[in-house]
Structure formats: structure tokens, C-alpha cells
Scaffold this motif. Structure first.
Motif, PDB file in Angstrom:
ATOM      1  N   PRO A 231       0.817  -1.221   0.000  1.00  0.00           N
ATOM      2  CA  PRO A 231       0.000   0.000   0.000  1.00  0.00           C
ATOM      3  C   PRO A 231       0.849   1.269   0.000  1.00  0.00           C
ATOM      4  O   PRO A 231       2.043   1.250   0.335  1.00  0.00           O
ATOM      5  N   LEU A 232       0.233   2.383  -0.389  1.00  0.00           N
ATOM      6  CA  LEU A 232       0.896   3.681  -0.310  1.00  0.00           C
ATOM      7  C   LEU A 232       1.275   3.976   1.134  1.00  0.00           C
ATOM      8  O   LEU A 232       0.499   3.723   2.052  1.00  0.00           O
ATOM      9  N   GLN A 233       2.455   4.490   1.341  1.00  0.00           N
ATOM     10  CA  GLN A 233       2.857   4.884   2.687  1.00  0.00           C
ATOM     11  C   GLN A 233       2.135   6.151   3.134  1.00  0.00           C
ATOM     12  O   GLN A 233       1.786   6.294   4.293  1.00  0.00           O
ATOM     13  N   ARG A 234       1.924   7.073   2.181  1.00  0.00           N
ATOM     14  CA  ARG A 234       1.233   8.317   2.516  1.00  0.00           C
ATOM     15  C   ARG A 234       0.355   8.740   1.347  1.00  0.00           C
ATOM     16  O   ARG A 234       0.715   8.567   0.180  1.00  0.00           O
ATOM     17  N   ARG A 235      -0.794   9.301   1.673  1.00  0.00           N
ATOM     18  CA  ARG A 235      -1.690   9.864   0.671  1.00  0.00           C
ATOM     19  C   ARG A 235      -1.281  11.312   0.410  1.00  0.00           C
ATOM     20  O   ARG A 235      -0.647  11.954   1.243  1.00  0.00           O
ATOM     21  N   LEU A 236      -1.662  11.837  -0.739  1.00  0.00           N
ATOM     22  CA  LEU A 236      -1.310  13.220  -1.056  1.00  0.00           C
ATOM     23  C   LEU A 236      -1.904  14.193  -0.047  1.00  0.00           C
ATOM     24  O   LEU A 236      -1.258  15.164   0.355  1.00  0.00           O
ATOM     25  N   ASP A 237      -3.136  13.937   0.393  1.00  0.00           N
ATOM     26  CA  ASP A 237      -3.774  14.853   1.341  1.00  0.00           C
ATOM     27  C   ASP A 237      -3.051  14.891   2.687  1.00  0.00           C
ATOM     28  O   ASP A 237      -3.249  15.824   3.466  1.00  0.00           O
ATOM     29  N   ASP A 238      -2.215  13.890   2.948  1.00  0.00           N
ATOM     30  CA  ASP A 238      -1.430  13.921   4.185  1.00  0.00           C
ATOM     31  C   ASP A 238      -0.395  15.042   4.176  1.00  0.00           C
ATOM     32  O   ASP A 238       0.152  15.394   5.214  1.00  0.00           O
ATOM     33  N   PHE A 239      -0.126  15.607   2.986  1.00  0.00           N
ATOM     34  CA  PHE A 239       0.847  16.683   2.867  1.00  0.00           C
ATOM     35  C   PHE A 239       0.186  18.065   2.848  1.00  0.00           C
ATOM     36  O   PHE A 239       0.876  19.070   2.668  1.00  0.00           O
ATOM     37  N   ALA A 240      -1.139  18.107   3.019  1.00  0.00           N
ATOM     38  CA  ALA A 240      -1.808  19.406   3.083  1.00  0.00           C
ATOM     39  C   ALA A 240      -1.256  20.203   4.261  1.00  0.00           C
ATOM     40  O   ALA A 240      -0.961  19.629   5.321  1.00  0.00           O
TER      41      ALA A 240
ATOM     42  N   SER B 234      14.325  18.093  13.458  1.00  0.00           N
ATOM     43  CA  SER B 234      14.665  16.853  12.758  1.00  0.00           C
ATOM     44  C   SER B 234      13.486  16.388  11.922  1.00  0.00           C
ATOM     45  O   SER B 234      12.333  16.686  12.231  1.00  0.00           O
ATOM     46  N   ASP B 235      13.788  15.635  10.855  1.00  0.00           N
ATOM     47  CA  ASP B 235      12.737  15.127   9.992  1.00  0.00           C
ATOM     48  C   ASP B 235      11.872  14.108  10.718  1.00  0.00           C
ATOM     49  O   ASP B 235      12.362  13.267  11.451  1.00  0.00           O
ATOM     50  N   ARG B 236      10.561  14.204  10.457  1.00  0.00           N
ATOM     51  CA  ARG B 236       9.653  13.209  11.019  1.00  0.00           C
ATOM     52  C   ARG B 236       9.733  11.939  10.182  1.00  0.00           C
ATOM     53  O   ARG B 236      10.094  11.955   9.016  1.00  0.00           O
ATOM     54  N   SER B 237       9.368  10.846  10.771  1.00  0.00           N
ATOM     55  CA  SER B 237       9.361   9.580  10.039  1.00  0.00           C
ATOM     56  C   SER B 237       8.324   9.618   8.941  1.00  0.00           C
ATOM     57  O   SER B 237       7.234  10.135   9.107  1.00  0.00           O
ATOM     58  N   ALA B 238       8.687   9.068   7.775  1.00  0.00           N
ATOM     59  CA  ALA B 238       7.758   9.038   6.656  1.00  0.00           C
ATOM     60  C   ALA B 238       6.823   7.843   6.724  1.00  0.00           C
ATOM     61  O   ALA B 238       5.907   7.719   5.930  1.00  0.00           O
ATOM     62  N   GLY B 239       7.050   6.940   7.657  1.00  0.00           N
ATOM     63  CA  GLY B 239       6.245   5.727   7.705  1.00  0.00           C
ATOM     64  C   GLY B 239       4.846   5.972   8.222  1.00  0.00           C
ATOM     65  O   GLY B 239       4.596   6.811   9.063  1.00  0.00           O
ATOM     66  N   GLY B 240       3.871   5.234   7.663  1.00  0.00           N
ATOM     67  CA  GLY B 240       2.502   5.308   8.144  1.00  0.00           C
ATOM     68  C   GLY B 240       1.713   6.428   7.521  1.00  0.00           C
ATOM     69  O   GLY B 240       2.243   7.474   7.177  1.00  0.00           O
ATOM     70  N   LEU B 241       0.421   6.215   7.354  1.00  0.00           N
ATOM     71  CA  LEU B 241      -0.449   7.239   6.796  1.00  0.00           C
ATOM     72  C   LEU B 241      -0.772   8.279   7.840  1.00  0.00           C
ATOM     73  O   LEU B 241      -1.044   7.974   8.984  1.00  0.00           O
ATOM     74  N   GLY B 242      -0.768   9.548   7.423  1.00  0.00           N
ATOM     75  CA  GLY B 242      -1.132  10.625   8.335  1.00  0.00           C
ATOM     76  C   GLY B 242      -2.608  10.579   8.664  1.00  0.00           C
ATOM     77  O   GLY B 242      -3.412  10.000   7.940  1.00  0.00           O
ATOM     78  N   ARG B 243      -2.992  11.261   9.722  1.00  0.00           N
ATOM     79  CA  ARG B 243      -4.387  11.244  10.142  1.00  0.00           C
ATOM     80  C   ARG B 243      -5.137  12.478   9.660  1.00  0.00           C
ATOM     81  O   ARG B 243      -6.285  12.673   9.983  1.00  0.00           O
ATOM     82  N   GLY B 244      -4.461  13.363   8.918  1.00  0.00           N
ATOM     83  CA  GLY B 244      -5.095  14.602   8.496  1.00  0.00           C
ATOM     84  C   GLY B 244      -6.219  14.358   7.498  1.00  0.00           C
ATOM     85  O   GLY B 244      -6.215  13.394   6.748  1.00  0.00           O
ATOM     86  N   THR B 245      -7.183  15.234   7.486  1.00  0.00           N
ATOM     87  CA  THR B 245      -8.326  15.116   6.586  1.00  0.00           C
ATOM     88  C   THR B 245      -8.407  16.298   5.627  1.00  0.00           C
ATOM     89  O   THR B 245      -9.394  16.461   4.936  1.00  0.00           O
ATOM     90  N   CYS B 246      -7.379  17.164   5.574  1.00  0.00           N
ATOM     91  CA  CYS B 246      -7.400  18.335   4.715  1.00  0.00           C
ATOM     92  C   CYS B 246      -7.108  17.939   3.268  1.00  0.00           C
ATOM     93  O   CYS B 246      -6.469  16.923   3.002  1.00  0.00           O
ATOM     94  N   HIS B 247      -7.575  18.779   2.347  1.00  0.00           N
ATOM     95  CA  HIS B 247      -7.364  18.512   0.925  1.00  0.00           C
ATOM     96  C   HIS B 247      -6.089  19.201   0.453  1.00  0.00           C
ATOM     97  O   HIS B 247      -5.846  20.363   0.761  1.00  0.00           O
ATOM     98  N   PHE B 248      -5.271  18.483  -0.300  1.00  0.00           N
ATOM     99  CA  PHE B 248      -4.038  19.034  -0.852  1.00  0.00           C
ATOM    100  C   PHE B 248      -4.349  19.680  -2.195  1.00  0.00           C
ATOM    101  O   PHE B 248      -4.831  19.026  -3.123  1.00  0.00           O
TER     102      PHE B 248
END
Length: 400
Positions: A243-252, A268-282
């Protein structure tokens, strides 16, 4: 203009289907919104009587085949036509008009695909545009189209694969190339000399500054990446079990995993692993408009003073806030200020944009020798410091 003639014997006895198909072919290839064809000329090319054609044309006018209008152009319809050779008569609305054909054709001519493929695509494009997309002299410099010297033969198939991956939400695996000293594309390697294999979550393909990019999240990184599509090789779609590690909307920007929050309080950089919990639109369009050059990281508020031409502002930034201000005289000098707020005949403006800081650094350096005005970054201080350091580096490099 196509003139009439006698009905060819070879068309006598043609079936209704053949006649209708021939009508569509002729109207599609030889007419558009400003160029009609007389019934006499249509009869000559289709090979059927006027009575037969009138019935079929009325039927086609009602049903609008393929969603395209078929009708008659009269004198009043072409009174304000742009074409100098506009004609009355029956016509079929083209899929693309002349301006759209020219824009797409010129874009194809500048793309990094081989010459034969470009010519083939131009031919297909012109079939969608009726008479307005004809191959007449001056439309597209087809004879001047050449294959780029460093052409990636996987370019078009990669576009197709990436399109499939984006639509299906699939992870892609690929090798990313660099240029060797002859200009040939070779895969990037690690410290042992082994070719690197990358994985990414693909989101969108887009043009920026004449280059075709893949907007994606490269596994192992926290920010978005912008890959040159023509440097990708050995592209594969991974199974749905990956599966995708992150959805585009996770970068909103306001998302839990958004681009503005990719670093913690310590920087420091956050880990890229796991899908974010954000619900905003990118918003892809807004994201790219904030970047004169495709670069990762957040956009920030930037303020600058512009003396002279505003072309560098409106050519590169989507929604700048521009305010004319009174001129400020340099220390130890007397400014010659006009009533319009100009210095030595040039207006002074306070300009604010929301943009990526590093991309704006590149943009400001590009206009450091601009002969139509002066651009000074006022804020943020970090961008001023970066420009100063770059200037000092250039000064040392070119001191002798």
C-alpha cells in the motif's frame, strides 16, 4: 473552398451507413466553425444526391453525433469570423479549435519525445480539429522537429505506467538516472557502485518551466519529491499488497502529516512511515504556484521591494500582493522622486508573496542582474541571509 461536381458512379448504390459515415468524415476533415461546405460540394465528395444528403444532414443535426454540433453556417454566422477565408455551408464542430490545436501542437514540438512519435501525435491531433488543424505551412514547424539527443526511450511507456499507478493508487518502483560526461542517462548508484532502486507513492504528473515532473512521496523521505519523468527507467507497479505509505492529502499544510509539520521542535525530519491522520485537501495547483521552481518544503510569507518592472513578479507568482509605495532614497544620496512615486522614472512597490523559500532564492538570483529594475528581499531574514551567503560565495569564486 471546395467546389461541386458530378456524383461518382462508384458511390451509387452505397448503403445508408456508408453514406452517413462518409458525411461525417468529410465534414470532420474539411469544415469547422468558420468554414462551411456547400451542399453541392458535399454531394461531390460523398457521392450521393442532394435529396439523400439533406435527409441525413437533418438527422445528424438533431442527434449531434459524438456530442459534436452539425449545422449550417449562414452569412450572419460568419460576419465576425476571425478567419479571412470564412465560408458558408454545412459544418461539423471540431473537437479542438485553432488556438487549442496550436497550443497543444507547439507543446508537443517542444517535448522530449522522439521525432517520429511527435509527428504521429501531431497527425492525430489534427484529425480532431477539422479544417482549423490542417497541416498547412506555418501551423507547426514539423520539418524542424528533432529527437532530443539524450532521449529516454522509456519516456512514453513510463507516462502510461505512471498514469495507471496514479489512478489505481499503487506504489511504483524504478531507477532514477543522472547524466554521465557524454550526456547519456545512467542509473544512480550507491557508495558500492550498485544501481539504486527507489520506491514512491505517485500522485500527479505536471509541467513546470518546460519540464515534466512526477509529484510523489519517495519512500524514506519526509517531504514531497519532484522527479523528472524523462530520467526514470525500469519503472514497475508494485502489487496491491504494497500500500501507499502516505496519501497526497497527508501533505496538506493543515494536515497532521502536512508539509508544514515535517519537522519536530528540534528541527529533525519526522518519520515518513505510516499514513497521516489529516483530513485536509491538498491543492496541487496552489502548491505548484507557490514554487517558482519545484522544491520540497513549506511555503512561507515573503516580502520584497521592487523598483521598476513588475514582470518578474507576475510572470512567476500566481497571486502577489502589490502596493505602490513612496520611494526611499539610498543612504547619502538624494532621490529624484516623481509625483507617481518613482525613483529616476521607476516606480517602487511593496510586494508580498507566499512561496517556497529555497525556490524564491533561486528566483531572486536569476533576477539579480535584471536591467529593468531592482528586487530586494526584505523578509524573512533567513532568505536574506541565504542570498548574502550566496553572494559572498560568488564574489570569492569570481574575484580573479
Amino acid at each position: 473552398m471546395i467546389t461541386g461536381g458530378t456524383v461518382p458512379d462508384r458511390r451509387r448504390g452505397a448503403s445508408t451507413t456508408q453514406i452517413v459515415v462518409r458525411i461525417l468524415e468529410v465534414l470532420s476533415q474539411h469544415t469547422d466553425r468558420e468554414h462551411g461546405m456547400t451542399l453541392d460540394a458535399l454531394c461531390s465528395m460523398v457521392g450521393a444526391s442532394e435529396k439523400t444528403l439533406r435527409g441525413h444532414l437533418r438527422m445528424l443535426e438533431e442527434i449531434r453525433p459524438f456530442g459534436r454540433t452539425i449545422g449550417r453556417l449562414r452569412r450572419a454566422d460568419i460576419a465576425d469570423a476571425l478567419a479571412p477565408d470564412a465560408t458558408v455551408g454545412w459544418y461539423m464542430e471540431p473537437v479542438l479549435d485553432a488556438a487549442q490545436v496550436r497550443l497543444l501542437a507547439d507543446s508537443l514540438a517542444l517535448s522530449r519525445i522522439n521525432a517520429d512519435t511527435t509527428r504521429d501525435l501531431l497527425g492525430k491531433l489534427q484529425t480532431l480539429s477539422g479544417l482549423s488543424g490542417g497541416t498547412g505551412e506555418g501551423n507547426v514547424a514539423i520539418d524542424q522537429i528533432a529527437t532530443p539527443r539524450h532521449y529516454n526511450r522509456e519516456f512514453l511507456i513510463n507516462i502510461e505506467k505512471l498514469n495507471d499507478a496514479i489512478r489505481a493508487g499503487r506504489v511504483v518502483q524504478y531507477r532514477y538516472c543522472r547524466y554521465d560526461d557524454t550526456g547519456e542517462l545512467i542509473p544512480r548508484t550507491d557508495e558500492t557502485g550498485r544501481e539504486k532502486l527507489y520506491q514512491a507513492d505517485p500522485y500527479q504528473m505536471l509541467y513546470k518551466n518546460g519540464r515534466y515532473y512526477l509529484l510523489c512521496h519517495r519512500h524514506g523521505l519526509s517531504n514531497l519529491s519532484y522527479l523528472h519523468v524523462d530520467r526514470i527507467r525500469e519503472l514497475e507497479l508494485l502489487p496491491e499488497s504494497e500500500p501507499l505509505q502516505r496519501r497526497l492529502d497527508d501533505f496538506a499544510p493543515d494536515s497532521d502529516g502536512g508539509a508544514d509539520r515535517d519537522r519536530d521542535a528540534a528541527g529533525s525530519d519526522r518519520s515518513a512511515g505510516g499514513l497521516g491522520r489529516g483530513t485536509c485537501h491538498f491543492d496541487i495547483a496552489a502548491h505548484m504556484a507557490e514554487r517558482p521552481y519545484p522544491m520540497g518544503g513549506p511555503a512561507v510569507d515573503i516580502r520584497m521591494r521592487v523598483t521598476g518592472s513588475l514582470e518578474p513578479i507576475f510572470d512567476w507568482f500566481d497571486r502577489p500582493e502589490v502596493t505602490p509605495v513612496a520611494p526611499v532614497a539610498p543612504a547619502g544620496s538624494v532621490a529624484s522622486a516623481g509625483s507617481d512615486g518613482s525613483v529616476s522614472g521607476r516606480r517602487v512597490y511593496d510586494v508580498r508573496v507566499h512561496a517556497n523559500e529555497r525556490a524564491t532564492l533561486w528566483w531572486a538570483l536569476q533576477y539579480s542582474a535584471f536591467d529593468q529594475g531592482v528586487i530586494e528581499i526584505l523578509a524573512p531574514q533567513s532568505l536574506r541571509d541565504a542570498l548574502r551567503r550566496t553572494g559572498e560565495t560568488l564574489s570569492r569564486r569570481y574575484a580573479e
